[in-house]
Design a protein around this motif. Structure first.
Motif, short mmCIF file in Angstrom:
data_model
loop_
_atom_site.label_atom_id
_atom_site.label_comp_id
_atom_site.label_asym_id
_atom_site.label_seq_id
_atom_site.Cartn_x
_atom_site.Cartn_y
_atom_site.Cartn_z
N ARG A 42 51.32 59.19 42.84
CA ARG A 42 49.90 58.99 43.13
C ARG A 42 49.63 59.32 44.59
O ARG A 42 50.42 58.96 45.47
N LYS A 43 48.51 60.02 44.82
CA LYS A 43 48.12 60.27 46.21
C LYS A 43 47.34 59.06 46.71
O LYS A 43 46.30 58.69 46.14
N VAL A 44 47.82 58.43 47.78
CA VAL A 44 47.26 57.17 48.24
C VAL A 44 46.53 57.27 49.57
O VAL A 44 45.88 56.31 49.99
N SER A 45 46.63 58.39 50.25
CA SER A 45 45.97 58.53 51.56
C SER A 45 45.77 60.01 51.86
O SER A 45 46.21 60.89 51.13
N GLY A 46 45.10 60.26 52.98
CA GLY A 46 44.90 61.63 53.42
C GLY A 46 43.62 62.25 52.89
O GLY A 46 42.93 61.70 52.02
N ALA A 74 40.58 61.27 40.92
CA ALA A 74 40.32 60.75 42.26
C ALA A 74 39.53 59.44 42.20
O ALA A 74 38.68 59.26 41.33
N THR A 75 39.81 58.56 43.14
CA THR A 75 39.11 57.28 43.20
C THR A 75 37.62 57.46 43.41
O THR A 75 36.80 56.77 42.79
N ALA A 76 37.24 58.41 44.26
CA ALA A 76 35.83 58.57 44.63
C ALA A 76 34.98 59.14 43.50
O ALA A 76 33.87 58.68 43.25
N ASN A 77 35.49 60.15 42.79
CA ASN A 77 34.64 60.85 41.82
C ASN A 77 35.38 61.27 40.55
O ASN A 77 34.86 62.08 39.78
N GLN A 181 44.31 60.42 42.67
CA GLN A 181 44.88 61.27 41.63
C GLN A 181 46.33 60.87 41.37
O GLN A 181 47.08 60.60 42.30
N SER A 182 46.71 60.86 40.11
CA SER A 182 48.10 60.56 39.77
C SER A 182 48.50 61.30 38.50
O SER A 182 47.66 61.60 37.63
N VAL A 183 49.79 61.62 38.41
CA VAL A 183 50.36 62.22 37.21
C VAL A 183 51.66 61.51 36.89
O VAL A 183 52.26 60.86 37.75
N THR A 184 52.10 61.64 35.64
CA THR A 184 53.34 61.02 35.19
C THR A 184 54.25 62.08 34.60
O THR A 184 53.84 62.84 33.72
N LEU A 185 55.48 62.13 35.08
CA LEU A 185 56.49 63.02 34.53
C LEU A 185 57.08 62.36 33.29
O LEU A 185 57.71 61.31 33.39
#
Length: 204
Positions: A42-46, A74-77, A181-185
């Protein structure tokens, strides 16, 4: 959304063709990412810039099949603009869009196009609506002939990288752009083990 190719496809299992079972995990990621033990990254910052994540297993021979789930936008949209595919080992995890340097081959979930090997893409319909949380991107990499095929929820999807496109060795890879955004392998993907392309029909 479908492939622009003018040729037919048959998909069937090929028992004589061994397919490697996946035993991979995310092994390289940057400071803006967070990885959990169940295969989620998961992308948590930037900011909204693509950042690279790579698997541990180096793929250099044989046929490999796996899936990556689009777990969240994405958290925002709820943006789900994500790159999923393979890359050469050692790509900079604090950067992205490595396909522009000939170091990665991706499916982009935002527009359904492939990126890498100097592929020219047409403007796609339904941008941003092709993949929703819970959808699975399947991949079938043939290191022997250098091809990479994509699937959505087990069905063939979009254009493919034909034989001779992928230069081994490579690793499984994704690039996330936006916070949240997040993905799972996934350890066991539902991807056809063999694909036979029929010759193009003249005049079709």
């Amino acid at each position: 959304f479908g492939s622009s190719r003018n040729r037919s496809e048959l998909i069937h299992p090929e028992p004589s063709l061994p397919v490697e079972r996946m035993s991979d995990m995310w092994a390289q990621w940057g400071k803006t990412m967070e990885v959990s033990g169940d295969g989620v990254v998961r992308k948590v910052s930037g900011g909204n810039y693509a950042r690279h994540v790579a698997g541990k297993e180096v793929l250099s021979s044989g046929v490999h099949c796996w899936e990556v789930e689009v777990t969240s936008g994405a958290t925002a949209n709820n943006n789900r603009d994500i790159y999923i595919g393979v890359a050469v080992p050692g790509c900079d995890v604090e950067k992205g869009e490595h396909h522009e340097k000939g170091k990665a081959w991706y499916l982009r979930t935002h527009d359904g196009n492939t990126y890498g090997s100097n592929v020219e893409n047409e403007d796609a319909a339904k941008k941003g609506k092709l993949f929703v949380p819970g959808d699975r991107v399947g991949l079938r990499l043939d290191c022997n002939d250098g091809s990479l095929r994509f699937y959505r929820n087990g069905e063939p999807f979009g254009d493919q990288f034909p034989p001779g496109s992928i230069t081994s060795p490579v690793v499984r890879a994704v690039e996330l752009k936006c916070q949240g955004q997040s993905v799972t392998l996934l350890p066991e993907g539902k991807v056809p083990q063999s694909v036979t392309l029929l010759p193009e029909v003249q005049g079709a």
